[in-house]
Design a protein around this motif. Sequence first.
Motif, short mmCIF file in Angstrom:
data_model
loop_
_atom_site.label_atom_id
_atom_site.label_comp_id
_atom_site.label_asym_id
_atom_site.label_seq_id
_atom_site.Cartn_x
_atom_site.Cartn_y
_atom_site.Cartn_z
N MET A 111 0.82 -1.19 0.00
CA MET A 111 0.00 0.00 0.00
C MET A 111 0.87 1.26 0.00
O MET A 111 0.54 2.23 -0.66
CB MET A 111 -0.91 -0.04 1.24
N LEU A 112 1.98 1.21 0.74
CA LEU A 112 2.87 2.36 0.79
C LEU A 112 3.51 2.63 -0.57
O LEU A 112 3.65 3.78 -0.98
CB LEU A 112 3.96 2.13 1.85
N LYS A 113 3.85 1.56 -1.29
CA LYS A 113 4.44 1.72 -2.63
C LYS A 113 3.45 2.38 -3.58
O LYS A 113 3.83 3.21 -4.42
CB LYS A 113 4.87 0.37 -3.18
N ILE A 114 2.19 2.01 -3.46
CA ILE A 114 1.17 2.60 -4.33
C ILE A 114 1.02 4.09 -4.03
O ILE A 114 0.97 4.92 -4.95
CB ILE A 114 -0.17 1.86 -4.16
N LEU A 115 0.95 4.44 -2.76
CA LEU A 115 0.82 5.85 -2.39
C LEU A 115 2.04 6.65 -2.82
O LEU A 115 1.93 7.79 -3.28
CB LEU A 115 0.60 5.98 -0.89
N LEU A 116 3.22 6.05 -2.68
CA LEU A 116 4.44 6.72 -3.12
C LEU A 116 4.42 6.93 -4.64
O LEU A 116 4.79 7.99 -5.14
CB LEU A 116 5.66 5.90 -2.71
N GLY A 117 3.98 5.92 -5.37
CA GLY A 117 3.87 6.03 -6.84
C GLY A 117 2.88 7.09 -7.25
O GLY A 117 3.13 7.87 -8.19
N VAL A 118 1.74 7.16 -6.57
CA VAL A 118 0.73 8.19 -6.88
C VAL A 118 1.29 9.57 -6.57
O VAL A 118 1.12 10.51 -7.35
CB VAL A 118 -0.57 7.92 -6.10
N GLY A 119 1.97 9.71 -5.45
CA GLY A 119 2.55 11.00 -5.08
C GLY A 119 3.61 11.45 -6.07
O GLY A 119 3.65 12.61 -6.47
N LEU A 120 4.47 10.52 -6.47
CA LEU A 120 5.50 10.85 -7.46
C LEU A 120 4.88 11.20 -8.81
O LEU A 120 5.30 12.14 -9.48
CB LEU A 120 6.47 9.68 -7.60
N GLY A 121 3.87 10.45 -9.20
CA GLY A 121 3.17 10.74 -10.46
C GLY A 121 2.51 12.11 -10.43
O GLY A 121 2.56 12.85 -11.41
N PHE A 122 1.90 12.45 -9.31
CA PHE A 122 1.28 13.77 -9.18
C PHE A 122 2.31 14.88 -9.27
O PHE A 122 2.11 15.89 -9.94
CB PHE A 122 0.52 13.86 -7.85
N LEU A 123 3.46 14.67 -8.62
CA LEU A 123 4.54 15.67 -8.67
C LEU A 123 5.01 15.86 -10.10
O LEU A 123 5.18 16.99 -10.57
CB LEU A 123 5.70 15.24 -7.79
N LEU A 124 5.24 14.76 -10.81
CA LEU A 124 5.73 14.87 -12.18
C LEU A 124 4.68 15.46 -13.11
O LEU A 124 5.01 16.11 -14.09
CB LEU A 124 6.17 13.50 -12.69
N PHE A 125 3.40 15.23 -12.83
CA PHE A 125 2.34 15.74 -13.68
C PHE A 125 2.13 17.23 -13.49
O PHE A 125 1.83 17.95 -14.44
CB PHE A 125 1.04 14.99 -13.41
N THR A 126 2.29 17.72 -12.26
CA THR A 126 1.96 19.11 -11.98
C THR A 126 3.16 20.06 -12.06
O THR A 126 2.98 21.26 -12.20
CB THR A 126 1.33 19.25 -10.58
N ASN A 127 4.37 19.53 -11.97
CA ASN A 127 5.55 20.39 -11.94
C ASN A 127 6.18 20.42 -13.34
O ASN A 127 6.66 19.42 -13.85
CB ASN A 127 6.54 19.83 -10.91
N GLN A 128 6.19 21.60 -13.96
CA GLN A 128 6.72 21.74 -15.32
C GLN A 128 8.20 21.38 -15.40
O GLN A 128 8.64 20.73 -16.34
CB GLN A 128 6.49 23.17 -15.82
N GLU A 129 8.99 21.79 -14.42
CA GLU A 129 10.42 21.50 -14.43
C GLU A 129 10.67 20.00 -14.31
O GLU A 129 11.54 19.45 -14.99
CB GLU A 129 11.13 22.24 -13.32
N ALA A 130 9.90 19.33 -13.47
CA ALA A 130 10.06 17.88 -13.31
C ALA A 130 9.68 17.16 -14.59
O ALA A 130 10.34 16.19 -14.99
CB ALA A 130 9.21 17.38 -12.15
N ARG A 131 8.64 17.63 -15.28
CA ARG A 131 8.26 17.02 -16.56
C ARG A 131 9.35 17.22 -17.60
O ARG A 131 9.65 16.32 -18.38
CB ARG A 131 6.95 17.61 -17.07
N GLN A 132 9.96 18.40 -17.62
CA GLN A 132 11.01 18.68 -18.60
C GLN A 132 12.24 17.81 -18.33
O GLN A 132 12.84 17.26 -19.27
CB GLN A 132 11.39 20.15 -18.58
#
Length: 55
Positions: A1-22
């Motif tokens: 469950m912790l891995k899933i939450l970590l994956g969702v959090g990382l995905g959200f960060l990469l989706f919302t942060n323009q610099e991280a996406r670049q």
Amino acid sequence: MLKILLGVGLGFLLFTNQEARQITADLLRATGDAIAPADEDRTLEDRINEVLVGD
């Protein structure tokens, strides 16, 4: 469950942060170029040195 939450959090960060996406896009592009370069006469060592040195 912790891995899933970590994956969702990382995905959200990469989706919302323009610099991280670049940064992610640049890393994926460099990886793709290293795997299947357009220039066939370069060696793997040349491609790695180009990524590390940035020429």
